[in-house]
Design an enzyme around this catalytic site. Sequence first.
Site, PDB file in Angstrom:
ATOM      1  N   ARG A  19     -13.240   6.795   8.120  1.00 12.16           N
ATOM      2  CA  ARG A  19     -12.489   5.534   8.096  1.00 12.16           C
ATOM      3  C   ARG A  19     -13.383   4.376   7.641  1.00 12.16           C
ATOM      4  O   ARG A  19     -12.923   3.429   7.017  1.00 12.16           O
ATOM      5  CB  ARG A  19     -11.897   5.269   9.479  1.00 12.16           C
ATOM      6  CG  ARG A  19     -11.124   3.975   9.620  1.00 12.16           C
ATOM      7  CD  ARG A  19      -9.807   3.996   8.868  1.00 12.16           C
ATOM      8  NE  ARG A  19      -9.082   2.736   9.084  1.00 12.16           N
ATOM      9  CZ  ARG A  19      -7.914   2.446   8.552  1.00 12.16           C
ATOM     10  NH1 ARG A  19      -7.309   3.298   7.743  1.00 12.16           N
ATOM     11  NH2 ARG A  19      -7.326   1.304   8.802  1.00 12.16           N
TER      12      ARG A  19
ATOM     13  N   ASP B  21      -8.029  -6.281  -5.498  1.00 12.54           N
ATOM     14  CA  ASP B  21      -7.701  -5.021  -4.815  1.00 12.54           C
ATOM     15  C   ASP B  21      -8.471  -3.923  -5.531  1.00 12.54           C
ATOM     16  O   ASP B  21      -8.200  -3.594  -6.690  1.00 12.54           O
ATOM     17  CB  ASP B  21      -6.183  -4.770  -4.896  1.00 12.54           C
ATOM     18  CG  ASP B  21      -5.745  -3.515  -4.109  1.00 12.54           C
ATOM     19  OD1 ASP B  21      -6.599  -2.649  -3.849  1.00 12.54           O
ATOM     20  OD2 ASP B  21      -4.548  -3.415  -3.774  1.00 12.54           O
TER      21      ASP B  21
ATOM     22  N   HIS C 204      -8.056  -5.043  -0.979  1.00 10.52           N
ATOM     23  CA  HIS C 204      -6.764  -4.381  -0.790  1.00 10.52           C
ATOM     24  C   HIS C 204      -5.997  -4.909   0.436  1.00 10.52           C
ATOM     25  O   HIS C 204      -4.795  -5.154   0.378  1.00 10.52           O
ATOM     26  CB  HIS C 204      -7.023  -2.877  -0.639  1.00 10.52           C
ATOM     27  CG  HIS C 204      -5.807  -2.084  -0.338  1.00 10.52           C
ATOM     28  ND1 HIS C 204      -4.808  -1.888  -1.262  1.00 10.52           N
ATOM     29  CD2 HIS C 204      -5.408  -1.438   0.791  1.00 10.52           C
ATOM     30  CE1 HIS C 204      -3.855  -1.146  -0.724  1.00 10.52           C
ATOM     31  NE2 HIS C 204      -4.186  -0.869   0.517  1.00 10.52           N
ATOM     32  N   ASP C 205      -6.672  -5.067   1.549  1.00  3.68           N
ATOM     33  CA  ASP C 205      -5.985  -5.490   2.781  1.00  3.68           C
ATOM     34  C   ASP C 205      -5.501  -6.938   2.749  1.00  3.68           C
ATOM     35  O   ASP C 205      -4.958  -7.415   3.758  1.00  3.68           O
ATOM     36  CB  ASP C 205      -6.882  -5.262   4.005  1.00  3.68           C
ATOM     37  CG  ASP C 205      -6.653  -3.889   4.644  1.00  3.68           C
ATOM     38  OD1 ASP C 205      -5.721  -3.183   4.227  1.00  3.68           O
ATOM     39  OD2 ASP C 205      -7.416  -3.530   5.568  1.00  3.68           O
TER      40      ASP C 205
ATOM     41  N   SER D 173       0.850  -1.191   0.000  1.00  8.13           N
ATOM     42  CA  SER D 173       0.000   0.000   0.000  1.00  8.13           C
ATOM     43  C   SER D 173       0.891   1.249   0.000  1.00  8.13           C
ATOM     44  O   SER D 173       1.762   1.358  -0.838  1.00  8.13           O
ATOM     45  CB  SER D 173      -0.963  -0.056   1.193  1.00  8.13           C
ATOM     46  OG  SER D 173      -2.009   0.858   1.025  1.00  8.13           O
TER      47      SER D 173
HETATM   48  C1  LIG Z   1       0.888  -1.724   7.353  1.00  8.70           C
HETATM   49  C2  LIG Z   1      -0.324  -1.364   7.937  1.00  8.70           C
HETATM   50  O1  LIG Z   1      -1.079  -0.803   7.277  1.00  8.70           O
HETATM   51  S1  LIG Z   1      -0.788  -1.817   9.433  1.00  8.70           S
HETATM   52  C3  LIG Z   1      -2.378  -1.202   9.672  1.00  8.70           C
HETATM   53  C4  LIG Z   1      -3.332  -2.283   9.605  1.00  8.70           C
HETATM   54  N1  LIG Z   1      -4.473  -1.944  10.363  1.00  8.70           N
HETATM   55  C5  LIG Z   1      -5.580  -1.528   9.792  1.00  8.70           C
HETATM   56  O2  LIG Z   1      -5.708  -1.460   8.613  1.00  8.70           O
HETATM   57  C6  LIG Z   1      -6.630  -1.158  10.758  1.00  8.70           C
HETATM   58  C7  LIG Z   1      -7.958  -1.741  10.356  1.00  8.70           C
HETATM   59  N2  LIG Z   1      -7.996  -3.161  10.647  1.00  8.70           N
HETATM   60  C8  LIG Z   1      -8.270  -4.047   9.725  1.00  8.70           C
HETATM   61  O3  LIG Z   1      -8.571  -3.710   8.628  1.00  8.70           O
HETATM   62  C9  LIG Z   1      -8.145  -5.496  10.101  1.00  8.70           C
HETATM   63  O4  LIG Z   1      -8.154  -5.612  11.455  1.00  8.70           O
HETATM   64  C10 LIG Z   1      -6.887  -6.117   9.560  1.00  8.70           C
HETATM   65  C11 LIG Z   1      -6.815  -5.958   8.078  1.00  8.70           C
HETATM   66  C12 LIG Z   1      -5.646  -5.474  10.127  1.00  8.70           C
HETATM   67  C13 LIG Z   1      -6.839  -7.581   9.985  1.00  8.70           C
HETATM   68  O5  LIG Z   1      -7.953  -8.255   9.529  1.00  8.70           O
HETATM   69  P1  LIG Z   1      -8.513  -9.532  10.262  1.00  8.70           P
HETATM   70  O6  LIG Z   1      -7.529 -10.085  11.210  1.00  8.70           O
HETATM   71  O7  LIG Z   1      -9.000 -10.432   9.182  1.00  8.70           O
HETATM   72  O8  LIG Z   1      -9.648  -8.937  11.144  1.00  8.70           O
HETATM   73  P2  LIG Z   1     -11.169  -8.692  10.811  1.00  8.70           P
HETATM   74  O9  LIG Z   1     -11.313  -7.771   9.672  1.00  8.70           O
HETATM   75  O10 LIG Z   1     -11.873 -10.006  10.712  1.00  8.70           O
HETATM   76  O11 LIG Z   1     -11.647  -8.008  12.181  1.00  8.70           O
HETATM   77  C14 LIG Z   1     -11.192  -6.763  12.577  1.00  8.70           C
HETATM   78  C15 LIG Z   1     -11.872  -6.460  13.907  1.00  8.70           C
HETATM   79  O12 LIG Z   1     -13.296  -6.416  13.715  1.00  8.70           O
HETATM   80  C16 LIG Z   1     -13.936  -7.255  14.657  1.00  8.70           C
HETATM   81  N3  LIG Z   1     -15.150  -7.796  14.049  1.00  8.70           N
HETATM   82  C17 LIG Z   1     -15.257  -8.809  13.173  1.00  8.70           C
HETATM   83  N4  LIG Z   1     -16.539  -8.984  12.830  1.00  8.70           N
HETATM   84  C18 LIG Z   1     -17.246  -8.063  13.497  1.00  8.70           C
HETATM   85  C19 LIG Z   1     -18.642  -7.730  13.562  1.00  8.70           C
HETATM   86  N5  LIG Z   1     -19.550  -8.378  12.840  1.00  8.70           N
HETATM   87  N6  LIG Z   1     -19.032  -6.715  14.366  1.00  8.70           N
HETATM   88  C20 LIG Z   1     -18.124  -6.018  15.092  1.00  8.70           C
HETATM   89  N7  LIG Z   1     -16.783  -6.303  15.069  1.00  8.70           N
HETATM   90  C21 LIG Z   1     -16.359  -7.302  14.284  1.00  8.70           C
HETATM   91  C22 LIG Z   1     -12.906  -8.340  14.961  1.00  8.70           C
HETATM   92  O13 LIG Z   1     -13.210  -8.973  16.178  1.00  8.70           O
HETATM   93  C23 LIG Z   1     -11.631  -7.522  14.979  1.00  8.70           C
HETATM   94  O14 LIG Z   1     -11.573  -6.874  16.223  1.00  8.70           O
HETATM   95  P3  LIG Z   1     -10.184  -6.581  16.946  1.00  8.70           P
HETATM   96  O15 LIG Z   1      -9.390  -5.708  15.983  1.00  8.70           O
HETATM   97  O16 LIG Z   1     -10.552  -5.888  18.207  1.00  8.70           O
HETATM   98  O17 LIG Z   1      -9.515  -7.910  17.151  1.00  8.70           O
HETATM   99  N1  LIG Z   2      -5.604  -0.830   5.933  1.00  2.27           N
HETATM  100  C1  LIG Z   2      -4.269  -0.398   5.731  1.00  2.27           C
HETATM  101  C2  LIG Z   2      -3.936  -0.159   4.316  1.00  2.27           C
HETATM  102  C3  LIG Z   2      -4.576   1.071   3.775  1.00  2.27           C
HETATM  103  O1  LIG Z   2      -4.016   1.416   2.567  1.00  2.27           O
HETATM  104  C4  LIG Z   2      -3.992   0.834   6.560  1.00  2.27           C
HETATM  105  O2  LIG Z   2      -4.909   1.394   7.123  1.00  2.27           O
HETATM  106  O3  LIG Z   2      -2.840   1.221   6.677  1.00  2.27           O
END
Ligand SMILES: CC(=O)SCCNC(=O)CCNC(=O)[C@H](O)C(C)(C)COP(=O)(O)OP(=O)(O)OC[C@H]1O[C@@H](n2cnc3c(N)ncnc32)[C@H](O)[C@@H]1OP(=O)(O)O
Ligand SMILES: N[C@@H](CCO)C(=O)O
Length: 366
Positions: free
Chosen positions: A218, A312, A347-348, A146
């Site tokens: 977001r 993506d 994308h993720d 990304s």
């Molecule tokens: C290099 C970098 O960019 S690092 C930055 C990465 N971080 C982000 O992008 C922040 C946003 N987070 C996300 O998009 C995701 O958590 C990811 C991509 C990092 C990981 O994805 P996954 O492990 O597959 O997690 P998923 O998308 O299933 O769940 C994310 C959260 O939603 C919660 N969740 C899942 N389903 C539901 C639902 N129906 N209702 C409410 N919460 C839910 C999960 O419990 C999890 O919670 P937690 O973060 O407190 O553990």
């Molecule tokens: N979900 C990741 C990738 C976004 O491009 C982030 O928030 O950093």
Amino acid sequence: MKITTKKETFTNPLYLESGRILEPYELVYETYGELNDEKNNAILVTHALSGSHHAAGRYEGDRKPGWWDGLIGDGKAIDTTRYFVICVNVIGSCYGSTGPMSQMYPSEERYRLKFPVITVKDMVKAQRILLSRLGIDRLHAIVGGSMGGMQALRFAVEFPNFAKHTIAMAATHATRPWAIAFNKVVQEAIIKDPKFKKGNYDPEDFKEEGFTGLAVGRMAGHISYLSPESMDRKFGRTYVETDGLFELFGKFQVERYLEYNGYGFSKWFDPLSYLYITKAINIFDISRGYDTLDEALKRIKTDLHLISFRRDLLFMPEEMKEVKIVMDAQGQSGHVSYYEVDSDYGHDAFLVELDKFSDYVADVLR
Ligand SMILES: CC(=O)SCCNC(=O)CCNC(=O)[C@H](O)C(C)(C)COP(=O)(O)OP(=O)(O)OC[C@H]1O[C@@H](n2cnc3c(N)ncnc32)[C@H](O)[C@@H]1OP(=O)(O)O
Ligand SMILES: N[C@@H](CCO)C(=O)O
């Protein structure tokens, strides 16, 4: 794996692409593995929009490890028994490197909206300076996804002989209006939130309930990180059990998910950093500073490995393919490879479906 947060302070000015300077500035980073005596086994990992220098391992009490822990570690694709891995928090971010909420020396005040617009080129320049300070004048590889992929590409163009391999994934060579449009939603939502106060907010004001503008924006961003297929798989049309179908505010699971992640995020991520980093992403164009894309890519000397993800919907495979096409036409086929990961996550996928590309990364690095 024992990890610590490290910090370096730089008192020389950082000359930014905008013509402004940052002085002094600080960079925080983590390292994993050992730098060898020849100092030629270093790999720089570059992070995305909301990522940080905490790419791997776990601090005491952490519920989750660093954001690429599945990829970085002993015996993993980015093998810390062989390589010295470094991940730096970008300038403009809110995890410790100099950003809009840092002190604007010599004043006691924070920069806030006086912080200069920074670019991916500036982020990369700062990291190059840090690496020099650590005595690293050559990298085995740079790997990022990304905005991390944008940094990898920028490194390849600006410092052509610096890295042996460059792996840029889930990125683009120039941000398209489609991606800028998603960022517009979050930017507008942030600045129009009454809590924003023209950037003069108190972060304590939204530690509990979150910052609505950032949360809602977001949510839009988060949609662009997934795909219709991954949402079908994650949620289907499932309704929250305790909600009534005919309650106006009753929710589907996908709505609950967006609320949870949007509001949660807005409690820890800084709104000004979000504005500055999305601005840097929007104005990313690898050809800026050169006559054409062709001219920019001609500078590349590293072995460039482009990875995209089939579904993506933010930075689409065709955007990475274009880089390969241009480099092939330049006769650089031997220096560029393109791999499209068969993933419908969105994308993720670069953060989630590591098993689909970790062997590829390991092979490149070997
Ligand atoms: C290099 C970098 O960019 S690092 C930055 C990465 N971080 C982000 O992008 C922040 C946003 N987070 C996300 O998009 C995701 O958590 C990811 C991509 C990092 C990981 O994805 P996954 O492990 O597959 O997690 P998923 O998308 O299933 O769940 C994310 C959260 O939603 C919660 N969740 C899942 N389903 C539901 C639902 N129906 N209702 C409410 N919460 C839910 C999960 O419990 C999890 O919670 P937690 O973060 O407190 O553990
Ligand atoms: N979900 C990741 C990738 C976004 O491009 C982030 O928030 O950093």
